[in-house]
Design a protein around this motif. Structure first.
Motif, PDB file in Angstrom:
ATOM      1  N   LEU A  98      70.439  33.043  48.856  1.00  0.00           N
ATOM      2  CA  LEU A  98      70.840  31.865  49.631  1.00  0.00           C
ATOM      3  C   LEU A  98      70.135  31.825  50.990  1.00  0.00           C
ATOM      4  O   LEU A  98      69.749  30.760  51.470  1.00  0.00           O
ATOM      5  CB  LEU A  98      72.358  31.869  49.823  1.00  0.00           C
ATOM      6  N   LEU A  99      69.974  32.997  51.587  1.00  0.00           N
ATOM      7  CA  LEU A  99      69.263  33.063  52.861  1.00  0.00           C
ATOM      8  C   LEU A  99      67.805  32.653  52.691  1.00  0.00           C
ATOM      9  O   LEU A  99      67.238  31.918  53.519  1.00  0.00           O
ATOM     10  CB  LEU A  99      69.371  34.475  53.432  1.00  0.00           C
ATOM     11  N   ALA A 100      67.170  33.112  51.625  1.00  0.00           N
ATOM     12  CA  ALA A 100      65.786  32.731  51.345  1.00  0.00           C
ATOM     13  C   ALA A 100      65.677  31.229  51.090  1.00  0.00           C
ATOM     14  O   ALA A 100      64.721  30.573  51.532  1.00  0.00           O
ATOM     15  CB  ALA A 100      65.269  33.522  50.141  1.00  0.00           C
ATOM     16  N   LEU A 101      66.696  30.692  50.370  1.00  0.00           N
ATOM     17  CA  LEU A 101      66.697  29.251  50.101  1.00  0.00           C
ATOM     18  C   LEU A 101      66.790  28.445  51.407  1.00  0.00           C
ATOM     19  O   LEU A 101      66.049  27.470  51.607  1.00  0.00           O
ATOM     20  CB  LEU A 101      67.865  28.906  49.179  1.00  0.00           C
ATOM     21  N   ALA A 102      67.666  28.872  52.301  1.00  0.00           N
ATOM     22  CA  ALA A 102      67.806  28.177  53.584  1.00  0.00           C
ATOM     23  C   ALA A 102      66.525  28.265  54.392  1.00  0.00           C
ATOM     24  O   ALA A 102      66.096  27.290  55.031  1.00  0.00           O
ATOM     25  CB  ALA A 102      68.982  28.763  54.359  1.00  0.00           C
ATOM     26  N   PHE A 103      65.892  29.446  54.378  1.00  0.00           N
ATOM     27  CA  PHE A 103      64.648  29.627  55.129  1.00  0.00           C
ATOM     28  C   PHE A 103      63.555  28.706  54.597  1.00  0.00           C
ATOM     29  O   PHE A 103      62.809  28.082  55.375  1.00  0.00           O
ATOM     30  CB  PHE A 103      64.209  31.090  55.037  1.00  0.00           C
ATOM     31  N   LEU A 104      63.434  28.597  53.272  1.00  0.00           N
ATOM     32  CA  LEU A 104      62.406  27.745  52.684  1.00  0.00           C
ATOM     33  C   LEU A 104      62.639  26.273  53.028  1.00  0.00           C
ATOM     34  O   LEU A 104      61.700  25.527  53.331  1.00  0.00           O
ATOM     35  CB  LEU A 104      62.375  27.937  51.171  1.00  0.00           C
ATOM     36  N   ILE A 105      63.904  25.851  52.984  1.00  0.00           N
ATOM     37  CA  ILE A 105      64.213  24.454  53.327  1.00  0.00           C
ATOM     38  C   ILE A 105      63.891  24.178  54.793  1.00  0.00           C
ATOM     39  O   ILE A 105      63.363  23.126  55.147  1.00  0.00           O
ATOM     40  CB  ILE A 105      65.685  24.138  53.010  1.00  0.00           C
ATOM     41  N   LEU A 106      64.206  25.151  55.661  1.00  0.00           N
ATOM     42  CA  LEU A 106      63.868  24.994  57.084  1.00  0.00           C
ATOM     43  C   LEU A 106      62.353  24.900  57.283  1.00  0.00           C
ATOM     44  O   LEU A 106      61.880  24.118  58.107  1.00  0.00           O
ATOM     45  CB  LEU A 106      64.438  26.171  57.880  1.00  0.00           C
ATOM     46  N   CYS A 107      61.595  25.710  56.549  1.00  0.00           N
ATOM     47  CA  CYS A 107      60.131  25.645  56.658  1.00  0.00           C
ATOM     48  C   CYS A 107      59.615  24.280  56.213  1.00  0.00           C
ATOM     49  O   CYS A 107      58.742  23.684  56.867  1.00  0.00           O
ATOM     50  CB  CYS A 107      59.495  26.746  55.802  1.00  0.00           C
ATOM     51  N   SER A 108      60.158  23.787  55.103  1.00  0.00           N
ATOM     52  CA  SER A 108      59.742  22.470  54.632  1.00  0.00           C
ATOM     53  C   SER A 108      60.110  21.383  55.642  1.00  0.00           C
ATOM     54  O   SER A 108      59.329  20.466  55.901  1.00  0.00           O
ATOM     55  CB  SER A 108      60.401  22.182  53.281  1.00  0.00           C
ATOM     56  N   ALA A 109      61.299  21.516  56.240  1.00  0.00           N
ATOM     57  CA  ALA A 109      61.726  20.552  57.254  1.00  0.00           C
ATOM     58  C   ALA A 109      60.818  20.601  58.474  1.00  0.00           C
ATOM     59  O   ALA A 109      60.481  19.569  59.073  1.00  0.00           O
ATOM     60  CB  ALA A 109      63.168  20.824  57.653  1.00  0.00           C
TER      61      ALA A 109
END
Length: 422
Positions: free
Chosen positions: A10-21
């Motif tokens: 879940l932490l990796a998922l949040a990090f990836l979404i933040l990078c995309s944002a």
């Protein structure tokens, strides 16, 4: 799922979404940023602004970086959410479908729409803050960007699409500049805004639009008795007079009244004494643009020009003061009671009395009307063009939502006109 804890996924998922944002927000901010403001800040020493401009000069590489990064991130997010869903709920077909819908929702809301709205809302702040990160990532991904752009350039050439290079013209047209000035709001004082807008009109108007017409010229006729010449010199309102002999088209020169006043004590004064003081007249065609004439005045060290038509007939006079007043507004009045602002006022009935020789441009400017300017230059000329005849009685016509009533006709021309707001 057995080896990696759920919280880490879940932490990796949040990090990836933040990078995309981040990429979506930075790209939108850079594209929406005001290049002229960034250039101004860069000239004042802002390294962030200079970096942002550097990125904007390489739009193709910047877009390649953003799209490559977002594509990879979105693929990783999809795979990660699918893996989490399968680990938690099994390999059912409905689970994969729901996981795909969840990924699409997360990416649309948190990695596309929201960050792009934020980037478009604060373009300068975000573009300056993200410029260093994007430049560093562009340097690291240079081989990948080059490889992708190699195929992109081949596709663009195939479709004959011309890309935006470093020499792309970002200059603004006069109409775009006018819009910027009009929308300047409180950043530009009203007086400064008025001057700038007047300058935009300079290329579209000629000296004929701002000249003192022939009928209103205060000129000195050397063919009359000397006593009349003396009286006119004593009572004139100008420091320079056009001098002619017999007929106004026979222009002899320009007389400085101050020099001529020293001759008034002479006992045997003749027109020849005045002729000796004349400076050569400076003739210009009536189609001369106002801005060009301002430059000619500067180059030739002149302040007054005689305007003639294609047949050499005198049409009027234009001075340096006339051009300056056209830029900054009226600042001096050569004749008592002839201030333009005083004449152009609606009364409580919505009426305004004007002379027939009043220029149409002044009427539109001061009375906020839309009288046509592509034909005659004066109110008298406009009415005669509409009527195709010289009226011998009071008559009224409607032009551009304004009722124009002829009040007085004299010597084959309309002397006084009443404008009625409708």
């Amino acid at each position: 799922m057995d080896t990696v804890p759920l919280w880490a996924l879940l932490l990796a998922l949040a990090f990836l979404i933040l990078c995309s944002a981040f990429f979506a927000m930075a790209e939108t901010a850079l594209m929406a940023a005001n290049r002229y403001r960034l250039r101004h800040q860069a000239k004042r020493g802002s390294r962030a602004a200079a970096t942002a401009l550097w990125l904007l000069e390489r739009t193709d590489k910047l877009l390649s970086l953003v799209l490559i990064a977002n594509t990879l991130i979105n693929a990783m997010v999809t795979a990660l959410v699918t893996a989490i869903a399968i680990g938690l709920f099994g390999r059912e077909e409905s689970v994969i479908t729901i996981a795909t819908a969840v990924v699409a929702f997360l990416l649309i809301v948190f990695a596309e729409i929201s960050p792009k709205v934020i980037g478009a809302t604060y373009p300068e702040k975000i573009s300056l803050a993200s410029s260093f990160v994007l430049k560093a990532m562009m340097a690291l991904a240079k081989p990948v960007i080059w490889f992708v752009n190699l195929f992109v350039s081949l596709v663009l050439k195939l479709f004959r699409v011309q890309t935006v290079g470093a020499g792309h013209d970002h200059r603004l047209s006069p109409e775009e500049l006018r819009s910027i000035v009009l929308e300047g709001g409180n950043f530009i004082p009203q007086k400064h805004k008025s001057i700038l807008l007047n300058l935009f009109d300079f290329e579209a108007i000629s000296v004929e639009d701002i000249m003192t017409p022939r009928a209103q010229i205060e000129a000195l006729n050397l063919a009359v008795p000397v006593e009349e010449i003396k009286h006119q010199l004593v009572t004139c309102y100008h420091n320079k007079l056009l001098v002619y002999e017999g007929e106004i088209n026979r222009v002899l020169g320009i007389l400085h009244v101050r020099k001529a006043m020293a001759l008034l004590s002479e006992e045997e004064l003749t027109p020849e004494h005045f002729k000796a003081l004349l400076s050569p007249p400076y003739f210009i065609p009536q189609e001369t643009p106002v801005f060009a004439q301002l430059q000619y005045f500067q180059e030739k060290k002149e302040r007054l020009a005689v305007i003639v038509d294609e047949y050499g007939e005198l049409q009027g006079l234009v001075t340096l003061d006339d051009i300056i007043e056209e830029m900054i507004g009226e600042f001096t009045t050569t004749l008592p009671g002839t201030g333009r602002n005083d004449r152009f006022q609606w009364d409580e009935k919505g009426e305004c009395l004007l002379e027939g020789s009043t220029p149409l441009r002044d009427i539109n400017k001061f009375l906020q009307l839309q009288l046509p300017l592509d034909g005659p230059k004066t109110l008298n000329g406009l009415i005669l063009e509409q009527l195709q005849d010289i009226p011998d009685a009071a008559i009224a016509i409607r032009i551009a939502n304004c009722i124009i009533e002829v009040v007085q006709v004299q010597n084959q021309s309309i002397k006084v006109v009443k404008l009625i707001r409708s």
